[in-house]
Design a protein around this motif. Structure first.
Motif, PDB file in Angstrom:
ATOM      1  N   GLU A 116      -3.723  -4.653   8.100  1.00  0.00           N
ATOM      2  CA  GLU A 116      -3.660  -4.396   6.655  1.00  0.00           C
ATOM      3  C   GLU A 116      -5.022  -4.602   6.006  1.00  0.00           C
ATOM      4  OE1 GLU A 116      -0.501  -6.833   5.174  1.00  0.00           O
ATOM      5  OE2 GLU A 116       0.916  -5.166   5.160  1.00  0.00           O
ATOM      6  N   LYS A 117      -5.692  -5.687   6.411  1.00  0.00           N
ATOM      7  CA  LYS A 117      -6.996  -6.006   5.823  1.00  0.00           C
ATOM      8  C   LYS A 117      -8.020  -4.921   6.195  1.00  0.00           C
ATOM      9  CE  LYS A 117      -9.974  -8.994   3.963  1.00  0.00           C
ATOM     10  NZ  LYS A 117      -9.913  -9.402   2.579  1.00  0.00           N
ATOM     11  N   SER A 118      -7.988  -4.529   7.474  1.00  0.00           N
ATOM     12  CA  SER A 118      -8.926  -3.496   7.926  1.00  0.00           C
ATOM     13  C   SER A 118      -8.661  -2.190   7.192  1.00  0.00           C
ATOM     14  CB  SER A 118      -8.784  -3.271   9.432  1.00  0.00           C
ATOM     15  OG  SER A 118      -9.103  -4.440  10.112  1.00  0.00           O
ATOM     16  N   ASN A 119      -7.383  -1.899   7.023  1.00  0.00           N
ATOM     17  CA  ASN A 119      -7.010  -0.683   6.303  1.00  0.00           C
ATOM     18  C   ASN A 119      -7.477  -0.753   4.852  1.00  0.00           C
ATOM     19  OD1 ASN A 119      -5.655   1.846   6.258  1.00  0.00           O
ATOM     20  ND2 ASN A 119      -4.016   0.888   5.075  1.00  0.00           N
ATOM     21  N   ASN A 150      -4.197   9.750 -19.558  1.00  0.00           N
ATOM     22  CA  ASN A 150      -3.936  10.165 -18.174  1.00  0.00           C
ATOM     23  C   ASN A 150      -4.247   8.999 -17.243  1.00  0.00           C
ATOM     24  OD1 ASN A 150      -3.165  12.952 -18.357  1.00  0.00           O
ATOM     25  ND2 ASN A 150      -5.241  13.340 -19.119  1.00  0.00           N
ATOM     26  N   VAL A 151      -3.457   8.881 -16.200  1.00  0.00           N
ATOM     27  CA  VAL A 151      -3.676   7.797 -15.242  1.00  0.00           C
ATOM     28  C   VAL A 151      -3.789   8.396 -13.844  1.00  0.00           C
ATOM     29  CG1 VAL A 151      -2.788   5.611 -14.335  1.00  0.00           C
ATOM     30  CG2 VAL A 151      -2.266   6.264 -16.674  1.00  0.00           C
ATOM     31  N   ASP A 152      -4.889   8.088 -13.182  1.00  0.00           N
ATOM     32  CA  ASP A 152      -5.033   8.516 -11.782  1.00  0.00           C
ATOM     33  C   ASP A 152      -4.588   7.339 -10.908  1.00  0.00           C
ATOM     34  OD1 ASP A 152      -5.688   9.383  -9.329  1.00  0.00           O
ATOM     35  OD2 ASP A 152      -7.819   9.744  -9.718  1.00  0.00           O
ATOM     36  N   LEU A 153      -3.466   7.527 -10.234  1.00  0.00           N
ATOM     37  CA  LEU A 153      -2.888   6.448  -9.420  1.00  0.00           C
ATOM     38  C   LEU A 153      -3.565   6.313  -8.064  1.00  0.00           C
ATOM     39  CD1 LEU A 153       0.849   7.109 -10.180  1.00  0.00           C
ATOM     40  CD2 LEU A 153      -0.238   4.929 -10.525  1.00  0.00           C
ATOM     41  N   LEU A 154      -4.525   7.140  -7.799  1.00  0.00           N
ATOM     42  CA  LEU A 154      -5.188   7.195  -6.488  1.00  0.00           C
ATOM     43  C   LEU A 154      -4.133   7.281  -5.372  1.00  0.00           C
ATOM     44  CD1 LEU A 154      -8.038   4.579  -7.042  1.00  0.00           C
ATOM     45  CD2 LEU A 154      -8.296   7.032  -6.862  1.00  0.00           C
ATOM     46  N   GLU A 155      -3.328   8.346  -5.464  1.00  0.00           N
ATOM     47  CA  GLU A 155      -2.212   8.527  -4.529  1.00  0.00           C
ATOM     48  C   GLU A 155      -2.678   8.517  -3.078  1.00  0.00           C
ATOM     49  OE1 GLU A 155       0.902   8.683  -5.305  1.00  0.00           O
ATOM     50  OE2 GLU A 155       1.044   9.287  -7.407  1.00  0.00           O
ATOM     51  N   GLU A 156      -3.914   8.990  -2.874  1.00  0.00           N
ATOM     52  CA  GLU A 156      -4.427   9.044  -1.496  1.00  0.00           C
ATOM     53  C   GLU A 156      -4.412   7.656  -0.864  1.00  0.00           C
ATOM     54  OE1 GLU A 156      -5.701   9.878  -4.457  1.00  0.00           O
ATOM     55  OE2 GLU A 156      -7.563  10.988  -4.174  1.00  0.00           O
ATOM     56  N   THR A 157      -4.767   6.646  -1.695  1.00  0.00           N
ATOM     57  CA  THR A 157      -4.791   5.280  -1.146  1.00  0.00           C
ATOM     58  C   THR A 157      -3.374   4.823  -0.815  1.00  0.00           C
ATOM     59  OG1 THR A 157      -4.647   4.293  -3.321  1.00  0.00           O
ATOM     60  CG2 THR A 157      -6.865   4.650  -2.443  1.00  0.00           C
ATOM     61  N   ASN A 158      -2.409   5.267  -1.626  1.00  0.00           N
ATOM     62  CA  ASN A 158      -1.012   4.904  -1.348  1.00  0.00           C
ATOM     63  C   ASN A 158      -0.601   5.423   0.010  1.00  0.00           C
ATOM     64  OD1 ASN A 158      -1.092   3.956  -3.881  1.00  0.00           O
ATOM     65  ND2 ASN A 158       0.426   5.341  -4.747  1.00  0.00           N
ATOM     66  N   ASP A 159      -0.962   6.682   0.280  1.00  0.00           N
ATOM     67  CA  ASP A 159      -0.598   7.283   1.566  1.00  0.00           C
ATOM     68  C   ASP A 159      -1.208   6.486   2.708  1.00  0.00           C
ATOM     69  OD1 ASP A 159       0.723   9.159   0.161  1.00  0.00           O
ATOM     70  OD2 ASP A 159      -0.840  10.699   0.302  1.00  0.00           O
ATOM     71  N   LEU A 160      -2.492   6.109   2.521  1.00  0.00           N
ATOM     72  CA  LEU A 160      -3.161   5.353   3.584  1.00  0.00           C
ATOM     73  C   LEU A 160      -2.508   3.988   3.789  1.00  0.00           C
ATOM     74  CD1 LEU A 160      -6.851   6.225   2.724  1.00  0.00           C
ATOM     75  CD2 LEU A 160      -5.641   6.880   4.796  1.00  0.00           C
ATOM     76  N   HIS A 192      -2.080  -4.037  -5.624  1.00  0.00           N
ATOM     77  CA  HIS A 192      -1.942  -2.581  -5.701  1.00  0.00           C
ATOM     78  C   HIS A 192      -0.484  -2.155  -5.770  1.00  0.00           C
ATOM     79  CE1 HIS A 192      -0.858  -2.389  -1.462  1.00  0.00           C
ATOM     80  NE2 HIS A 192      -1.855  -3.205  -1.215  1.00  0.00           N
ATOM     81  N   GLU A 193       0.422  -3.115  -5.473  1.00  0.00           N
ATOM     82  CA  GLU A 193       1.849  -2.796  -5.538  1.00  0.00           C
ATOM     83  C   GLU A 193       2.325  -2.604  -6.980  1.00  0.00           C
ATOM     84  OE1 GLU A 193       3.199  -6.064  -3.278  1.00  0.00           O
ATOM     85  OE2 GLU A 193       2.653  -5.084  -1.403  1.00  0.00           O
ATOM     86  N   SER A 194       1.535  -3.120  -7.938  1.00  0.00           N
ATOM     87  CA  SER A 194       1.985  -2.987  -9.334  1.00  0.00           C
ATOM     88  C   SER A 194       1.402  -1.744 -10.016  1.00  0.00           C
ATOM     89  CB  SER A 194       1.646  -4.252 -10.112  1.00  0.00           C
ATOM     90  OG  SER A 194       0.349  -4.676  -9.851  1.00  0.00           O
ATOM     91  N   LYS A 195       0.812  -0.854  -9.239  1.00  0.00           N
ATOM     92  CA  LYS A 195       0.225   0.372  -9.800  1.00  0.00           C
ATOM     93  C   LYS A 195       1.211   1.141 -10.679  1.00  0.00           C
ATOM     94  CE  LYS A 195      -3.116   2.280  -6.568  1.00  0.00           C
ATOM     95  NZ  LYS A 195      -3.211   3.356  -5.595  1.00  0.00           N
ATOM     96  N   GLN A 196       2.391   1.396 -10.092  1.00  0.00           N
ATOM     97  CA  GLN A 196       3.364   2.218 -10.794  1.00  0.00           C
ATOM     98  C   GLN A 196       3.803   1.549 -12.090  1.00  0.00           C
ATOM     99  OE1 GLN A 196       4.055   5.383  -9.715  1.00  0.00           O
ATOM    100  NE2 GLN A 196       5.017   5.523 -11.749  1.00  0.00           N
TER     101      GLN A 196
END
Lengths: 853, 251
Positions: free
Chosen positions: A43-46, A231-241, A213-217
């Motif tokens: 998790e940390k490395s990710n 507008n809010v950019d949730l950085l969805e890409e990071t969520n996927d990762l 980061h769990e409280s993003k939503q």
């Protein structure tokens, strides 16, 4: 001397036994600790990998986050204050991007001006990669080396830059951005406040770093509620990762739970053996004045001592092993491990859970210990569990209740009843294991007796019967492993079957060509040329069954015989959204259930429906189906068709968008005549050749339809699914491996302990003439019989449980792991022999004379 | 003064099998009684009932005027700890404890526990009286049978019980060691004045007692009080004679 000292003496003066127990328990603790270190390190490395790409920022907020956002308004002081006041926001930083969306207007295509203030979060932005340098001051700029090279400037130089709508300003180059970042080659980095003073006012966007980061939503929702224009950019890409790694968590948790259960059972079996051996000593203690509570305290003190020592050893071994493995460069779940992390809190939590499970699982043997009767002191052998009338009654009641529950759950198909039945079966199995085991051993003995006259074969089951309580302890452990394994496997197989079913129902053919707008946009979709189907079917690789479907006509049925599925109700008329589409009806009419069976028989206003549609909507042969266009209110767009044929359900004809009924069908000519629709919207193609996709793509390209259609390859989806399934299967195999190791540890510890207590008996057997080799075989056979019978019993129980599990998951019986259980049964004696091997050798090396006298 | 009184006690396991049949016997304070009888005569059952290890089917047993047959498990546990000392044929020492620790162990469960120092001193004194004081810190497996039984005797006496109950205390010892152990047993009885009840097959062991009770088929068939003037040989002969009279095989 207090009881704590006595407990300690038991452990310290029986070093071999204590050592074996500690090793067994610490194995579980080591696994739990190691798994937590692994998970945390991944998790940390990710997280580090995500931060290196996206920065340690969770959200970007602004009225304008991209050139597409129409509202070009900077954030106000109040906006920033409101954002900062949100409880889950840890830090806030601002970005000034003055020409975002104004590129055309100000001709600012070449250079990107961005401004940051000197604040910690500024360095987390992906646009700031300046190494050890700081954010420039007023009238200073950091440029890329590429910019410097193109404009032939260097650090220390003054350059004139245009700041529309303002004038030119002279700024000093104070540094270069990271030369490896090509994406920053056109970025010019300024101090935000100064940049605002010479360009547009106010920061363009805010960077938010959250507590988690769990409280993003949740923060997103609060922001939108606060100001819907933001507008809010949730950085969805990071969520996927993150999800990629997060998927490991339930798997690791399952492993940890399995380890906790099996270790608990292992400890229980060890305790039972220990209590059995100490039966008379405990009776003496009772006789000289120890109360039941005293013995309870004594036994729990031993558990406490052993737990503390084992936890410490397990913790050290687990963490060291994990750190050693992680020190080598490795990639796991697509994450390169670059750092290690020891999550003390979660390790502590799991170890606490582990100790709790040891205490819970030892309740029964400890209770047994406290219940030893003082009169047992006068009995030469430890009391055997007799099959009293009370126990027989309990067994019968449990059996009858379980059978009734089981039958009821199969009849009613209630999930809750299935779960209750499973619980009841497990109860029945473990409560009655001694008697079932005794019965099975007697059966084995009576089978062997007439077949093999050798004492080696006949002695083994008898010895197991004599030590039934110790035998039971091991049987329980092994059975639990088999049951857990089987349930894990059945669950996995059920999930596999369900997923494949879903995959096949979504993709009824090997290849599916659909128009891009398929799905929610189907209503507006115009489809693609029918030529594609003709061209593709000319290819050798495409075979039957294959078919095409025209773009559908979607309308509301206004004369539903069965209103169950009605969704619209205008003026009291039950209506449902349905579609009609054209296809080659030949294959379906050939096996029509009712009505016309050839295309030639069909009249211009005839329509064909499936059995499912007939059942759901209530139409019968000869019924009129009135379809009203959803796009026009004019009567000219209302149609009326006659049901001419009801055909069997077919996977090609199912349409999940309109569940629980399918589309109405007609010929392509009818579609053209009535709706002027000739285009196709879907092709379903069968092919034995997995590589046929290439040819399909070539045909699409040759017809220049690559922008209109896309191809879904069922083989590829299946392969992808199979890969995911295999990953889970490996995890299950790993869990089974752990459980086998723990079972072996249990077998080894218990047999060692049992043989130690049976040394006199073994010496007597040797003295009365049993050869060393014969005794060796007898003891190994005991192990083999024990594991074989346990595996057999557990397999029956597992199969019963699996049936309930499968039915509760609405799976089919084909997933029952019959072959796997057969393999387990066949291989089980090997496990027993291996587990008993070393203790047997040790026991037979002991001096006979010493133990006879 | 009667310390322990058994009144009309029967223990019935099945309608056909009476382990004890309306048996009455009493034990004076400070007396040394041997219970003899052939196998199955009911002597062990009587011992179990006396010590509160089992409950009679009918009849009463009173200790110091208190009927113990109605005691619950906790009361019986306290009773065994404070009023009884036990000696067994198989010694039953805890293998993980030293001789001294084995002697001390019953004191761990007493309600009013004296100080550790006092207990250790008392245990050491008992071991020394039994001539094994030098073995106080040795584990049981390194002791001979006789030494182990002496440790067990010391354990039985550590809580200063009212009654010491011994079941075949010399059953696992050779005759020479048996006589030494019994002499020490007797010495302790005379020195400490505890009431002693031993169950034995051996007339030479029973001869150490002041009284021999002979049982047969769950009944008391003979009560032989001995006078202090009788020699050991005379006592043994009397026991033999009585056993023969009652049709019991003389061992």
């Amino acid at each position: 001397m207090n009881l704590r000292t006595l407990a300690f003496r038991y452990l310290s003066r029986q070093r071999l036994k204590t050592m074996l127990i500690v090793i067994s328990i610490s194995l579980g603790a080591a696994l739990l600790s190691a798994s937590q270190v692994f998970m945390a390190s991944i998790e940390k490395s990710n997280e580090l990998s995500i931060q290196s790409v996206y920065g340690d920022v969770d959200l970007y907020v602004g009225y304008q986050l991209s050139i597409h956002d129409e509202l070009r308004k900077p954030l106000t002081e109040e906006d920033l204050k409101n954002l900062e006041s949100l409880t889950e926001v840890r830090q806030i930083g601002t970005i000034h991007y003055p020409y975002l969306g104004y590129e055309e207007e100000y001709k600012m295509w070449d250079d990107i001006y961005v401004g940051f203030n000197e604040e910690p979060l500024a360095y987390e932005s992906t646009m700031v990669d300046i190494g050890e340098q700081t954010i420039p001051a007023e009238r200073e700029v950091i440029v890329s080396r590429a910019y410097a090279s193109i404009h032939d400037v260097a650090i220390g130089d003054y350059i004139d830059l245009l700041f529309p709508p303002g004038e030119k300003e002279q700024v000093k180059i104070v540094g270069y951005s990271n030369e490896d970042r090509e994406d920053l080659s056109s970025v010019l980095l300024f101090q935000a406040e100064w940049l605002q003073s010479v360009t547009r006012k106010g920061p363009t966007m805010a960077m938010l770093q959250l507590d988690s980061h769990e409280s993003k939503q949740s923060v997103h929702d609060q922001i939108v509620q606060m100001n819907p224009l933001l507008n809010v950019d949730l950085l969805e890409e990071t969520n996927d990762l993150r999800e990629n790694v997060g998927g490991l968590l339930p798997i690791l948790t399952s492993i940890n739970i399995a380890v906790i259960i099996v270790s608990g059972l292992l400890y229980r079996s060890i305790m039972e053996v220990m209590i059995q051996e100490r039966n008379q000593q405990l009776a003496v203690l009772r006789l000289v004045g120890a109360s039941k509570r005293n013995l309870l305290f004594l036994a729990y003190n031993e558990t406490l001592f052993m737990s503390i020592v084992s936890l410490f050893i397990g913790l050290v071994i687990g963490i060291c092993t994990a750190l050693m493995i992680l020190s080598a460069p490795m990639t796991f779940a697509d994450v390169m491990i670059v750092t290690t992390e020891i999550p003390w809190l979660s390790i502590g939590f799991y170890l606490l859970l582990y100790v709790a499970s040891l205490f819970i699982f030892s309740v029964f043997p400890v209770y047994q210990a406290s219940n030893v009767s003082p009169i047992s002191t006068y009995q030469q052998s430890s009391s055997q569990l007799t099959l009293t009338r009370k126990r027989v009654r309990l067994f019968i009641v449990l059996l009858v209740c379980t059978l009734i529950l089981s039958i009821l759950s199969f009849v009613t198909t209630s999930v809750w009843l299935h779960v209750l039945s499973m619980f009841s079966i497990v109860m029945l199995f473990f409560v009655c294991i001694t008697h079932t085991l005794r019965f099975a051993l007697r059966v084995v003995h009576s089978i062997i007796k007439p077949l093999r006259h050798s004492s080696v074969w006949t002695l083994a089951p008898l010895q197991l019967l004599r030590h039934i309580q110790k035998t039971k302890a091991i049987a329980m452990l092994l059975s639990a492993c088999i049951i857990l394994t089987t349930l894990g496997f059945t669950t996995l197989e059920n999930l596999k079957e369900t997923s494949i079913d879903q995959l096949f129902s979504l993709n009824p053919a090997d290849f599916r060509v659909t128009s891009y707008a398929y799905g929610n946009y189907a209503l507006q979709n115009q489809g693609f040329s029918p030529e594609l189907y003709d061209e593709i079917t000319l290819q050798n690789d495409v075979s039957e069954p294959s078919n095409y479907f025209t773009t559908p006509f979607i309308g509301l049925t206004t004369n539903l015989p069965n209103a169950t599925w009605a969704t619209e109700d205008v003026d009291g008329t039950a209506q449902v959204l349905a579609q009609i589409k054209g296809t080659d009806l030949h294959p379906y009419l050939e096996v029509a259930r009712q009505g016309k069976t050839t295309i030639n028989e069909l009249d211009p206003f005839d329509v064909v429906i499936t059995e499912r549609t007939a059942d759901a909507l209530g139409y019968e042969i000869g019924d009129q189906i009135n379809l009203k266009s959803i796009e026009s209110d004019e009567e000219a767009f209302d149609f009326s068709f006659t049901v001419a044929s009801i055909v069997s359900n077919h996977p090609f004809l199912s349409n999940e968008q309109f569940e629980p009924f399918d589309s109405f069908l007609m010929t392509p000519k009818q579609m053209d005549d009535h709706f002027a629709i000739t285009q196709h919207s879907e092709l379903l193609l069968s092919s034995a050749n997995r590589q046929a996709e290439q040819q399909i793509h070539e045909t699409i390209e040759s017809l220049q339809l690559e922008n209109d259609v896309h191809v879904i390859n069922r083989y590829a989806a299946l392969e992808e699914f199979q890969e995911q399934y295999n990953e889970r299967l490996y995890v299950l195999a790993f869990t089974i491996g752990i459980m086998i190791v723990l079972t072996m540890a249990g077998l080894f510890t218990s047999s060692m302990s049992t043989f130690q207590a049976r040394l006199t008996e073994l010496s007597i057997l040797r003295s009365i003439g049993l050869f060393h080799k014969q005794l060796h075989r007898t003891l190994l056979l005991e192990g083999a019989f024990l594991t074989f019978i346990s595996a057999l019993m557990a397999s029956v129980c597992s199969l019963w449980l699996s049936m309930h599990l499968t039915f509760s998951l609405q799976g089919s019986l084909s997933v029952l792991p019959v072959t796997e259980l057969f393999i387990i049964i066949v291989l089980s004696p090997v496990l027993g022999i291996l587990g008993f091997l070393l203790p047997t050798r040790w026991a037979l090396r002991q001096n006979i004379l010493k133990h006879l006298t | 003064m009667v310390l322990l009184d058994v009144n009309g006690v029967s223990k019935i396991y099945s309608p056909r099998f009476y382990a004890l049949n309306n048996l009455s016997v009493s034990f004076e304070e400070g007396s040394f009684t041997a219970i003899m009888g052939s196998s199955g005569s009911g002597k062990s059952t009587l011992l179990h009932l006396l010590a509160g290890l089992d409950k009679p089917t009918s009849g009463t047993i009173t200790l110091k005027g208190n009927e113990i047959t109605n005691f619950n498990d906790n009361q019986l546990t306290r009773l065994r700890n404070e009023e009884f000392g036990f000696v067994f044929q198989q010694f039953h020492l805890l293998p993980v404890l030293t001789a001294l620790e084995n002697v001390i162990i019953p004191t761990s469960f007493t309600k009013h526990r004296p100080s550790s120092k006092e207990i250790t001193a008392r245990a050491q004194t008992l071991l020394e009286r039994l001539h094994i004081g030098h073995l106080a810190h040795v584990l049981p497996k390194k002791l001979s049978g006789g030494q182990q039984q002496r440790v067990a005797i010391a354990r039985a006496m550590i809580n200063k019980p009212s009654i010491v109950v011994a079941d075949e205390p010399t059953g696992s010892l050779d005759s020479f060691t048996s006589s030494i152990v019994m002499k020490e047993f007797k010495d302790l009885h005379q020195f400490l004045g505890y009431t002693m009840i031993i169950v034995t097959h051996d007339p030479t062991v029973a001869a150490f007692a002041d009284r021999v009770v002979i049982m047969n088929d769950g009944k008391l068939v003979s009560n032989l009080p001995f006078s202090t003037s009788q020699s050991m040989d005379q006592k043994v002969k009397t026991i033999h004679h009585t056993q023969l009279q009652n049709g019991q095989m003389v061992e």
